[in-house]
Design a protein around this motif. Structure first.
Motif, PDB file in Angstrom:
ATOM      1  N   LYS A  31      -5.209  37.888 -13.607  1.00  0.00           N
ATOM      2  CA  LYS A  31      -6.298  36.916 -13.382  1.00  0.00           C
ATOM      3  C   LYS A  31      -6.870  36.129 -14.593  1.00  0.00           C
ATOM      4  N   ARG A  32      -5.974  35.448 -15.042  1.00  0.00           N
ATOM      5  CA  ARG A  32      -6.380  34.532 -16.091  1.00  0.00           C
ATOM      6  C   ARG A  32      -5.711  33.298 -16.383  1.00  0.00           C
ATOM      7  N   ALA A  33      -6.524  32.611 -17.043  1.00  0.00           N
ATOM      8  CA  ALA A  33      -5.667  30.739 -17.227  1.00  0.00           C
ATOM      9  C   ALA A  33      -5.165  30.690 -18.681  1.00  0.00           C
ATOM     10  N   GLU A  57      -5.886  31.947  -5.448  1.00  0.00           N
ATOM     11  CA  GLU A  57      -6.019  33.572  -5.676  1.00  0.00           C
ATOM     12  C   GLU A  57      -6.890  33.961  -4.217  1.00  0.00           C
ATOM     13  N   GLU A  80     -15.613  31.746 -13.744  1.00  0.00           N
ATOM     14  CA  GLU A  80     -15.225  31.242 -15.341  1.00  0.00           C
ATOM     15  C   GLU A  80     -13.777  30.571 -15.232  1.00  0.00           C
ATOM     16  N   LYS A  81     -13.027  31.224 -14.200  1.00  0.00           N
ATOM     17  CA  LYS A  81     -11.589  30.757 -13.994  1.00  0.00           C
ATOM     18  C   LYS A  81     -11.504  29.503 -13.385  1.00  0.00           C
ATOM     19  N   ARG A  82     -12.473  29.241 -12.425  1.00  0.00           N
ATOM     20  CA  ARG A  82     -12.490  27.790 -11.689  1.00  0.00           C
ATOM     21  C   ARG A  82     -12.723  26.778 -13.126  1.00  0.00           C
ATOM     22  N   TYR A  92      -7.729  24.954  -8.770  1.00  0.00           N
ATOM     23  CA  TYR A  92      -7.675  26.525  -8.374  1.00  0.00           C
ATOM     24  C   TYR A  92      -8.637  26.723  -7.117  1.00  0.00           C
ATOM     25  N   GLY A 229     -14.386  39.662 -15.830  1.00  0.00           N
ATOM     26  CA  GLY A 229     -14.102  38.401 -16.268  1.00  0.00           C
ATOM     27  C   GLY A 229     -13.678  38.399 -17.621  1.00  0.00           C
ATOM     28  N   THR A 230     -12.937  37.165 -18.050  1.00  0.00           N
ATOM     29  CA  THR A 230     -12.315  37.250 -19.277  1.00  0.00           C
ATOM     30  C   THR A 230     -13.496  37.333 -20.698  1.00  0.00           C
ATOM     31  N   PHE A 271      -7.658  40.237 -16.799  1.00  0.00           N
ATOM     32  CA  PHE A 271      -8.688  39.447 -17.533  1.00  0.00           C
ATOM     33  C   PHE A 271      -8.229  39.386 -18.934  1.00  0.00           C
TER      34      PHE A 271
END
Ligand SMILES: Cc1cc2nc3c(=O)[nH]c(=O)nc-3n(C[C@H](O)[C@H](O)[C@H](O)COP(=O)(O)OP(=O)(O)OC[C@H]3O[C@@H](n4cnc5c(N)ncnc54)[C@H](O)[C@@H]3O)c2cc1C
Length: 448
Positions: A31-33, A57, A80-82, A92, A229-230, A271
């Motif tokens: 789950k990370r970009a 996701e 934060e991923k968005r 996303y 979250g990252t 993350f």
């Protein structure tokens, strides 16, 4: 199934959709970009075909042990991923499937307009079944990409017996893989693409409400300490490297101090990548002994667990134990147990052992438990149950229900270690036979 390269497997033999509008990356566990081999492969495939990329996701309500704790932790990483994907020019989509009335088969639906699907190749829990199901449904190629660890899983063709067998193999090739990741860039942006699929708006102020609306276990509350979250993972990584790592060699065995990285849940949900963490440690100014001790855990021990679940389909049962462990269990199955506790008594922390109860209480309340007491926690359950299978079932349930880092290859390798997996025979004694023994007395003496 065809191995395309060290990290990529083609799971079926379907033709690409020539009228495709995009490439689809189904993000499940990584789950990370950034630092994500699956995302990178998906970007490269999209660029080759001059197509945009969609990242999807989903979070369903009916996976085993689904609760407020895991849902909250996952949702904390969505916004934060968005934003990260927006910056990359990639659309996303996140869909929270709250209950049985919500839309189903969303991935298969988005896949109808895709050239191909890229999915995460996580060797544990529900992901292998998810991938098998999408292969059944999809009329296009499905590629599974391994972004689990530092070393590609495909490089070790068999199940390794123990840390001592995998360690020299890892050390031989580590320099090639312990290097910074080069992220890929998408050529055709997809931000304005219209996708016929539900997209759930998630932000810090609506997470509680969203979670409350899901048909999941509301009794397991979100962790008051750990947030997903990252960004949160990186904050902890920085703190760890600057303040804890220098003494990690000694503090890691002291559960009463903040002496470990406490990054396992960020690693489990993807993350953070193990590569990012290992490089931060390698490049720090901490003493070599502490760096080596940490890299042994995050590389050797972690890769060993993933190698185990990757190669052993029976990873979630005692059947995956070595022969000496089976033999010793057969010999000691009828040994009298000092006391039997039920699953419920253990879950409610009602044993006579205060250290064990405290460990379980911490797990119930925070979603985390320290490695040192976790070993004792697992060992004691073996002597409080009628047979070894019941002990395993209780450990699996408590670990996976409460721990944020549960449902992971490390969960199964860790629990089975209590029964002799990746270990060796020790001096024979009652109930445990030749399995390594631990007591609260001896463990407790070392703790404040
Ligand atoms: C009964 C039992 C159950 C366990 N269940 C889990 C689980 O559900 N999920 C989980 O991630 N780990 C599990 N472990 C392994 C270990 O306890 C945790 O990885 C560790 O406590 C995580 O804390 P940390 O991040 O502070 O570790 P650190 O000491 O900071 O180590 C850094 C990283 O190395 C890896 N690591 C550390 N110890 C081990 C190990 N023994 N085996 C494999 N990898 C390791 C983890 O990714 C960890 O985050 C279990 C161990 C036992 C004995």
């Amino acid at each position: 199934m065809k191995q395309i390269n060290e990290r990529v497997r083609l799971l079926n033999e379907r033709d690409e959709n020539e009228k495709a509008e995009y490439v689809l990356y189904w993000m499940q566990m990584f789950k990370r970009a950034h630092d994500n081999h699956a995302l990178k492969f998906a970007i490269e495939q999209a660029n080759e075909r001059k197509l945009p990329l969609i990242v999807y996701e989903g979070l369903k309500f009916y996976y085993p042990w689904a609760s407020d704790r895991f849902h909250t932790y996952i949702l904390e990483g969505v916004e934060e991923k968005r934003r990260a994907f927006e910056k990359l020019g990639i659309k996303y989509v996140f869909f929270l499937q709250k209950d049985k009335h919500a839309p189903k088969q969303v991935v298969a639906k988005i896949a109808e307009k895709a050239a191909l699907i890229v999915t995460d190749d996580f060797p544990c829990f529900i992901i292998p079944a998810h991938n098998a199901a999408i292969v059944e449904k999809a009329k296009i190629p499905v590629y599974a990409v391994d972004s689990n660890g530092i070393i590609p899983l495909s490089l070790f063709e068999k199940e390794e017996y123990a840390a001592r067998t995998i360690r020299p193999k890892i050390n031989k090739i580590l320099d090639k893989y312990l290097v910074p990741f080069e992220d890929a860039k998408i050529k055709i942006k997809s931000l304005d693409l219209k996708i016929d699929c539900p997209d759930t708006e998630v932000n810090a102020s609506n997470i509680k409400k969203l979670v409350a609306e899901c048909d999941i276990d509301h009794a397991v509350k979100p962790s008051p300490i750990y947030h997903g979250g990252t960004k949160n993972g990186r904050k902890r990584l920085k703190f760890f490297v600057e303040n804890i790592l220098p003494d990690y060699e000694t503090t890691r065995n002291k559960p009463e101090v903040d002496g470990c990285s406490r990054l396992s849940s960020y690693l489990h949900f993807g993350f953070l990548s193990a590569l990012e963490v290992a490089l931060a440690v390698k490049e720090s100014n901490a003493p070599k002994a502490s760096k080596d001790a940490y890299l042994e855990e995050i590389i050797v021990r972690r890769e060993l667990s993933y190698n185990f679940t990757h190669h052993n389909a029976k990873y979630d049962s005692l059947e995956s134990l070595p022969e000496w462990a089976h033999k010793t269990m057969r010999k000691h199955i009828k040994d009298e147990r000092p006391e039997i506790f039920t699953h419920e008594q253990m879950e409610k922390c009602e044993t006579y052992d205060e250290l064990w109860n405290a460990t379980q209480r911490e797990m119930n309340e925070t979603g985390e438990v320290h490695n040192y007491v976790r070993m004792l926690w697992g060992k004691l359950v073996i002597q409080w149950t009628k047979n070894y299978e019941e002990a395993f079932a209780i450990l699996e349930d408590l670990n996976n229900k409460y721990c944020l880092d549960g449902r992971n290859p490390n969960s199964y390798a860790g629990i089975l270690w209590c029964f002799g997996k990746h270990d060796r025979p020790w001096m024979e004694r009652e109930i445990f036979g030749q399995m390594r023994y631990m007591t609260s007395g001896s463990t407790g003496k070392k703790l404040d």
